[in-house]
Write a protein that holds these residues in place. Structure first.
Motif, PDB file in Angstrom:
ATOM      1  N   ALA B   1       5.588  28.821   4.244  1.00  0.00           N
ATOM      2  CA  ALA B   1       4.719  27.867   3.541  1.00  0.00           C
ATOM      3  C   ALA B   1       5.110  26.441   3.941  1.00  0.00           C
ATOM      4  O   ALA B   1       6.263  26.161   4.248  1.00  0.00           O
ATOM      5  CB  ALA B   1       4.856  28.040   2.033  1.00  0.00           C
ATOM      6  N   GLN B   2       4.117  25.564   3.892  1.00  0.00           N
ATOM      7  CA  GLN B   2       4.392  24.181   4.271  1.00  0.00           C
ATOM      8  C   GLN B   2       4.916  23.406   3.069  1.00  0.00           C
ATOM      9  O   GLN B   2       4.701  23.796   1.922  1.00  0.00           O
ATOM     10  CB  GLN B   2       3.120  23.515   4.804  1.00  0.00           C
ATOM     11  N   SER B   3       5.611  22.308   3.350  1.00  0.00           N
ATOM     12  CA  SER B   3       6.089  21.436   2.282  1.00  0.00           C
ATOM     13  C   SER B   3       6.056  19.995   2.774  1.00  0.00           C
ATOM     14  O   SER B   3       6.029  19.733   3.981  1.00  0.00           O
ATOM     15  CB  SER B   3       7.489  21.819   1.829  1.00  0.00           C
ATOM     16  N   VAL B   4       6.065  19.072   1.827  1.00  0.00           N
ATOM     17  CA  VAL B   4       5.988  17.653   2.132  1.00  0.00           C
ATOM     18  C   VAL B   4       7.052  16.915   1.346  1.00  0.00           C
ATOM     19  O   VAL B   4       7.203  17.149   0.135  1.00  0.00           O
ATOM     20  CB  VAL B   4       4.603  17.078   1.759  1.00  0.00           C
ATOM     21  N   THR B   5       7.766  16.024   2.016  1.00  0.00           N
ATOM     22  CA  THR B   5       8.774  15.201   1.351  1.00  0.00           C
ATOM     23  C   THR B   5       8.438  13.736   1.557  1.00  0.00           C
ATOM     24  O   THR B   5       8.340  13.267   2.697  1.00  0.00           O
ATOM     25  CB  THR B   5      10.173  15.487   1.917  1.00  0.00           C
ATOM     26  N   GLN B   6       8.251  13.037   0.469  1.00  0.00           N
ATOM     27  CA  GLN B   6       8.107  11.583   0.534  1.00  0.00           C
ATOM     28  C   GLN B   6       9.457  11.007   0.146  1.00  0.00           C
ATOM     29  O   GLN B   6       9.939  11.221  -0.965  1.00  0.00           O
ATOM     30  CB  GLN B   6       6.988  11.118  -0.378  1.00  0.00           C
ATOM     31  N   LEU B   7      10.050  10.310   1.069  1.00  0.00           N
ATOM     32  CA  LEU B   7      11.467   9.977   0.968  1.00  0.00           C
ATOM     33  C   LEU B   7      11.763   8.904  -0.070  1.00  0.00           C
ATOM     34  O   LEU B   7      12.898   8.801  -0.528  1.00  0.00           O
ATOM     35  CB  LEU B   7      11.968   9.559   2.343  1.00  0.00           C
ATOM     36  N   ASP B   8      10.779   8.114  -0.423  1.00  0.00           N
ATOM     37  CA  ASP B   8      10.993   7.039  -1.387  1.00  0.00           C
ATOM     38  C   ASP B   8      10.049   7.222  -2.564  1.00  0.00           C
ATOM     39  O   ASP B   8       8.839   7.325  -2.369  1.00  0.00           O
ATOM     40  CB  ASP B   8      10.741   5.673  -0.745  1.00  0.00           C
ATOM     41  N   SER B   9      10.577   7.241  -3.765  1.00  0.00           N
ATOM     42  CA  SER B   9       9.694   7.372  -4.924  1.00  0.00           C
ATOM     43  C   SER B   9       9.084   6.020  -5.307  1.00  0.00           C
ATOM     44  O   SER B   9       7.988   5.969  -5.856  1.00  0.00           O
ATOM     45  CB  SER B   9      10.464   7.949  -6.117  1.00  0.00           C
ATOM     46  N   GLN B  10       9.819   4.930  -5.000  1.00  0.00           N
ATOM     47  CA  GLN B  10       9.307   3.601  -5.293  1.00  0.00           C
ATOM     48  C   GLN B  10       9.644   2.664  -4.135  1.00  0.00           C
ATOM     49  O   GLN B  10      10.748   2.723  -3.595  1.00  0.00           O
ATOM     50  CB  GLN B  10       9.914   3.052  -6.583  1.00  0.00           C
ATOM     51  N   VAL B  11       8.679   1.814  -3.776  1.00  0.00           N
ATOM     52  CA  VAL B  11       8.907   0.808  -2.736  1.00  0.00           C
ATOM     53  C   VAL B  11       8.368  -0.522  -3.252  1.00  0.00           C
ATOM     54  O   VAL B  11       7.161  -0.706  -3.376  1.00  0.00           O
ATOM     55  CB  VAL B  11       8.206   1.184  -1.415  1.00  0.00           C
ATOM     56  N   PRO B  12       9.280  -1.462  -3.577  1.00  0.00           N
ATOM     57  CA  PRO B  12       8.828  -2.808  -3.956  1.00  0.00           C
ATOM     58  C   PRO B  12       8.854  -3.725  -2.742  1.00  0.00           C
ATOM     59  O   PRO B  12       9.808  -3.693  -1.962  1.00  0.00           O
ATOM     60  CB  PRO B  12       9.879  -3.238  -4.986  1.00  0.00           C
ATOM     61  N   VAL B  13       7.800  -4.516  -2.575  1.00  0.00           N
ATOM     62  CA  VAL B  13       7.744  -5.468  -1.466  1.00  0.00           C
ATOM     63  C   VAL B  13       7.082  -6.743  -1.955  1.00  0.00           C
ATOM     64  O   VAL B  13       6.389  -6.739  -2.976  1.00  0.00           O
ATOM     65  CB  VAL B  13       6.953  -4.920  -0.256  1.00  0.00           C
ATOM     66  N   PHE B  14       7.278  -7.814  -1.180  1.00  0.00           N
ATOM     67  CA  PHE B  14       6.595  -9.061  -1.481  1.00  0.00           C
ATOM     68  C   PHE B  14       5.277  -9.120  -0.721  1.00  0.00           C
ATOM     69  O   PHE B  14       5.112  -8.529   0.354  1.00  0.00           O
ATOM     70  CB  PHE B  14       7.481 -10.256  -1.131  1.00  0.00           C
ATOM     71  N   GLU B  15       4.359  -9.852  -1.305  1.00  0.00           N
ATOM     72  CA  GLU B  15       3.046 -10.037  -0.689  1.00  0.00           C
ATOM     73  C   GLU B  15       3.205 -10.588   0.729  1.00  0.00           C
ATOM     74  O   GLU B  15       4.085 -11.409   0.995  1.00  0.00           O
ATOM     75  CB  GLU B  15       2.227 -10.989  -1.545  1.00  0.00           C
ATOM     76  N   GLU B  16       2.375 -10.094   1.638  1.00  0.00           N
ATOM     77  CA  GLU B  16       2.318 -10.465   3.051  1.00  0.00           C
ATOM     78  C   GLU B  16       3.467  -9.880   3.873  1.00  0.00           C
ATOM     79  O   GLU B  16       3.523 -10.100   5.081  1.00  0.00           O
ATOM     80  CB  GLU B  16       2.239 -11.981   3.250  1.00  0.00           C
ATOM     81  N   ALA B  17       4.352  -9.137   3.261  1.00  0.00           N
ATOM     82  CA  ALA B  17       5.409  -8.458   4.020  1.00  0.00           C
ATOM     83  C   ALA B  17       4.863  -7.159   4.601  1.00  0.00           C
ATOM     84  O   ALA B  17       3.884  -6.611   4.097  1.00  0.00           O
ATOM     85  CB  ALA B  17       6.594  -8.160   3.110  1.00  0.00           C
ATOM     86  N   PRO B  18       5.498  -6.638   5.661  1.00  0.00           N
ATOM     87  CA  PRO B  18       5.106  -5.325   6.174  1.00  0.00           C
ATOM     88  C   PRO B  18       5.698  -4.221   5.305  1.00  0.00           C
ATOM     89  O   PRO B  18       6.689  -4.424   4.599  1.00  0.00           O
ATOM     90  CB  PRO B  18       5.735  -5.299   7.581  1.00  0.00           C
ATOM     91  N   VAL B  19       5.071  -3.055   5.362  1.00  0.00           N
ATOM     92  CA  VAL B  19       5.581  -1.934   4.570  1.00  0.00           C
ATOM     93  C   VAL B  19       5.441  -0.640   5.366  1.00  0.00           C
ATOM     94  O   VAL B  19       4.524  -0.488   6.187  1.00  0.00           O
ATOM     95  CB  VAL B  19       4.837  -1.814   3.216  1.00  0.00           C
ATOM     96  N   GLU B  20       6.390   0.251   5.147  1.00  0.00           N
ATOM     97  CA  GLU B  20       6.318   1.607   5.698  1.00  0.00           C
ATOM     98  C   GLU B  20       6.640   2.590   4.591  1.00  0.00           C
ATOM     99  O   GLU B  20       7.685   2.479   3.936  1.00  0.00           O
ATOM    100  CB  GLU B  20       7.307   1.787   6.854  1.00  0.00           C
ATOM    101  N   LEU B  21       5.754   3.534   4.369  1.00  0.00           N
ATOM    102  CA  LEU B  21       5.984   4.612   3.402  1.00  0.00           C
ATOM    103  C   LEU B  21       6.212   5.885   4.204  1.00  0.00           C
ATOM    104  O   LEU B  21       5.389   6.273   5.019  1.00  0.00           O
ATOM    105  CB  LEU B  21       4.766   4.770   2.475  1.00  0.00           C
ATOM    106  N   ARG B  22       7.348   6.524   3.914  1.00  0.00           N
ATOM    107  CA  ARG B  22       7.770   7.625   4.768  1.00  0.00           C
ATOM    108  C   ARG B  22       7.336   8.986   4.233  1.00  0.00           C
ATOM    109  O   ARG B  22       7.359   9.230   3.020  1.00  0.00           O
ATOM    110  CB  ARG B  22       9.289   7.576   4.923  1.00  0.00           C
ATOM    111  N   CYS B  23       6.974   9.852   5.179  1.00  0.00           N
ATOM    112  CA  CYS B  23       6.532  11.208   4.841  1.00  0.00           C
ATOM    113  C   CYS B  23       7.037  12.159   5.921  1.00  0.00           C
ATOM    114  O   CYS B  23       6.812  11.940   7.110  1.00  0.00           O
ATOM    115  CB  CYS B  23       5.011  11.278   4.768  1.00  0.00           C
TER     116      CYS B  23
END
Lengths: 113, 115
Positions: B1-23
């Motif tokens: 069976a397949q599974s998915v892990t999202q490594l960060d439960s919360q990501v705070p950033v400032f406006e106009e900053a870059p962001v990466e959400l990991r999966c």
């Protein structure tokens, strides 16, 4: 615009009541799904249906049943509501074929007191 | 069976900053990959999906994701975030081919964009 409509946004029910959550889609989708969403647990599949009158259990079917008498409508039934069924319930539908993804309704927030 | 892990439960950033959400996902067969966004008190909305072809996928609202088969990852990126991007983001996987049409979801990443 394509739509999945859940009949209630907010519901408050008493322990032991029989609860019906209704979901209707207008896209002629074959597949329909019921998920519950809880903080920290993500989305968990309760039941799904791939055709009229057909259903399969998901990961957490205990305490729930479903009904699909017409293609566009998929109902989730809580036979005897309990406080641990307080949650956000999300309905979704999809075409046959894994590449289409799901279209979700806006959700029903159910509180059992 | 397949599974998915999202490594960060919360990501705070400032406006106009870059962001990466990991999966990251696990599956012994080929998969389709999806990112969904959920704004407060709403259902989930499809951001983008990878089915085949180019590994860089562009979606709505300026988001993009890159499929990396060797790393079994599908990270979501945006070069400059806005306050309105504050939402919960879900990664999902489906097996390609066969009769299994269920999506398996990760537990979500709450992105909070601060002024």
């Amino acid at each position: 615009d394509v739509k999945v409509t859940q009949s209630s946004r907010y519901l408050v029910k008493r322990t032991g009541e029989k609860v019906f959550l209704e979901c209707v889609q207008d896209m002629d989708h074959e597949n329909m799904f019921w998920y519950r969403q809880d903080p920290g647990l993500g989305l968990r599949l309760i039941y799904f249906s791939y055709d009229v009158k057909m259903k399969e259990k998901g990961d957490i079917p205990e305490g729930y049943s479903v009904s699909r008498e017409k293609k566009e409508r998929f109902s989730l039934i809580l036979e005897s509501a309990s406080t641990n069924q307080t949650s956000m319930y999300l309905c979704a539908s999809s075409r046959v074929g894994q590449g289409y993804g799901y279209t979700f309704g806006s959700g029903t927030r159910l509180t059992v007191v | 069976a397949q599974s998915v892990t999202q490594l960060d439960s919360q990501v705070p950033v400032f406006e106009e900053a870059p962001v990466e959400l990991r999966c990251n996902y696990s599956s012994s067969v080929s998969v389709y990959l999806f990112w969904y966004v959920q704004y407060p008190n709403q259902g989930l909305q499809l951001l983008l999906k990878y089915l085949s072809g180019s590994t860089l996928v562009k979606g709505i609202n300026g988001f993009e994701a890159e499929f990396n088969k060797s790393q079994t990852s599908f990270h979501l990126r945006k070069p400059s975030v806005h306050i309105s991007d504050t939402a919960e983001y879900f990664c999902a996987v489906a097996l390609s081919g066969g009769s299994n049409y269920k999506l398996t979801f990760g537990k979500g990443t709450l992105l909070t964009v601060n002024p």
